[in-house]
Design an enzyme around this catalytic site. Structure first.
Site, PDB file in Angstrom:
ATOM      1  CE  LYS A 209      20.300  49.417  39.169  1.00  0.00           C
ATOM      2  NZ  LYS A 209      20.775  48.500  40.000  1.00  0.00           N
TER       3      LYS A 209
ATOM      4  N   PRO B 117      28.129  57.457  38.077  1.00  0.00           N
ATOM      5  CG  PRO B 117      27.191  59.009  39.899  1.00  0.00           C
ATOM      6  CD  PRO B 117      26.807  58.315  38.440  1.00  0.00           C
TER       7      PRO B 117
ATOM      8  N   GLY C 114      24.980  51.705  42.551  1.00  0.00           N
ATOM      9  CA  GLY C 114      23.596  50.888  42.533  1.00  0.00           C
ATOM     10  C   GLY C 114      23.003  51.446  41.297  1.00  0.00           C
ATOM     11  CG  LEU C 115      23.198  55.026  39.809  1.00  0.00           C
ATOM     12  CD1 LEU C 115      24.222  56.325  39.662  1.00  0.00           C
ATOM     13  CD2 LEU C 115      21.650  55.290  39.544  1.00  0.00           C
ATOM     14  CB  ALA C 116      23.316  48.802  36.661  1.00  0.00           C
ATOM     15  N   GLY C 117      26.460  51.007  36.617  1.00  0.00           N
ATOM     16  CA  GLY C 117      27.382  51.581  35.748  1.00  0.00           C
ATOM     17  C   GLY C 117      28.222  50.466  34.739  1.00  0.00           C
ATOM     18  N   GLY C 118      28.640  49.604  35.304  1.00  0.00           N
ATOM     19  CA  GLY C 118      29.541  48.480  34.744  1.00  0.00           C
ATOM     20  C   GLY C 118      28.502  47.596  33.796  1.00  0.00           C
ATOM     21  CB  SER C 119      25.387  45.937  34.624  1.00  0.00           C
ATOM     22  OG  SER C 119      25.705  45.461  35.725  1.00  0.00           O
ATOM     23  CB  THR C 120      24.536  50.466  31.914  1.00  0.00           C
ATOM     24  OG1 THR C 120      23.531  50.664  30.813  1.00  0.00           O
ATOM     25  CG2 THR C 120      25.610  51.522  31.822  1.00  0.00           C
TER      26      THR C 120
ATOM     27  CG  ASP D 141      21.784  45.012  37.870  1.00  0.00           C
ATOM     28  OD1 ASP D 141      20.783  44.351  38.290  1.00  0.00           O
ATOM     29  OD2 ASP D 141      22.364  46.030  38.413  1.00  0.00           O
TER      30      ASP D 141
END
Ligand code: ATP
Length: 290
Positions: A11, A96, A100-106, A138
């Site tokens: 994201k 990464p 701030g790319l919401a890796g865990g959330s996505t 997120d």
């Protein structure tokens, strides 16, 4: 044993403002979020008859209850009243972390979507988003994808349907930034004068990438640049290499440049990757249509 395959997409916050602090200690935000093609891939095994296990090609991905996928799975199986008789999740991590790319959330969102499809959509999309909100703010957006205005803690979502195709070069500097520390600093220093989403949303209405690019906003960016000056330098380099504009996503530390030309974006990506190994090319649309 059953194997399911799912992908979680990164994201970007094209617009991010903090509206104020809530009584529960969280903050109300106003954001325009964009899902892009940079993704993690997951294999989900059900019925392994073994204790639950999460693993990844990246050593720093949590392998236990700290992984957002674990909590998402617990909530999902609790909600539908089923026991999978063993669960293993393998995560091929490309997004990464702490960026701030919401890796865990996505990843958690992808798992929820895949499980819900497998279990005959027993939970509605709305119920799935409500469950996701318990995992992380997120997650509801990551479940829906596309572009959306999000409000409050991230759980109020207003999808934006008109999405012109844009290309993004995403650069993660070596330093990561703690989201908690960013909010604490913002509380100490005060939220800057109001801004609003109207102009950037009009960019979507007009299908105009340049108008979207011109109206990017992130309330955290000046604070993050104080801590990690590299963020400012990456922004400059992205613009020098043809980005219409560049901005940090979330509470950092990743920065993205927005392009209306795939060719220019590819060139910028190649150049920045020489200096920053975690540099990626992504789009909100389909590369094949370019
Ligand atoms: P956000 O944009 O939501 O603030 P982020 O992109 O900054 O998130 P993440 O990549 O989600 O950050 O990672 C933050 C922390 O979350 C990691 O340090 C890690 O300990 C934890 N985490 C939990 N589950 C995962 C997962 N599946 N993938 C990556 N990190 C995870």
């Amino acid at each position: 044993m059953t194997a399911l395959y799912a992908s979680g997409y990164a994201k970007l916050n094209l617009y991010l403002n903090v509206i104020g602090k809530r009584d529960d200690g969280y903050h109300n935000i106003e954001s325009v979020m964009q899902a892009v093609t940079l993704r993690d891939d997951m294999e989900i095994l059900l019925g392994t008859k073994e204790p639950w296990l999460i693993d990844s090609d990246r050593d720093d991905v949590p392998r236990n209850e700290d992984n957002l996928c674990w909590r998402a799975a617990e909530l999902f199986f609790g909600a539908i009243g089923e026991d999978p008789d063993g669960l293993t999740v393998h995560i091929l991590k490309r997004i990464p972390m702490g960026a701030g790319l919401a890796g865990g959330s996505t990843d958690a969102a992808a798992l929820l979507r895949a499980l819900d499809v497998y279990y005959d959509k027993r939970l509605s999309l709305d119920a799935l988003c409500q469950l996701g909100a318990k995992v992380g703010s997120d997650v509801p957006f990551c479940i829906l994808g596309g572009t959306a205005i999000t409000e409050e803690k991230g759980q109020l979502l207003f999808p934006i349907i008109h999405e012109p195709q844009a290309y993004y070069v995403i650069v993660k500097p070596e330093a990561s930034i703690s989201t908690k520390e960013m909010y604490e600093q913002l509380d100490r220093e005060g939220i800057p004068a109001a801004n609003d989403t109207k102009r950037i949303v009009n960019g979507f209405r007009n299908q105009n990438v340049a108008q979207i690019a011109k109206n990017l906003y992130n309330v955290f960016e000046p604070l993050a640049i104080q801590r990690v000056p590299e963020i400012g330098k990456i922004k400059q380099q992205l613009k020098q290499h043809g980005a219409l504009n560049a901005q940090m996503t979330g509470s950092g530390s990743a920065v993205f440049g927005i392009f209306d030309s795939l060719e220019t974006a590819m060139e910028a990506c190649d150049t920045l990757r020489e200096k920053y190994p975690e540099t990626f090319l992504a789009t909100n649309g389909d590369f094949d249509e370019a």
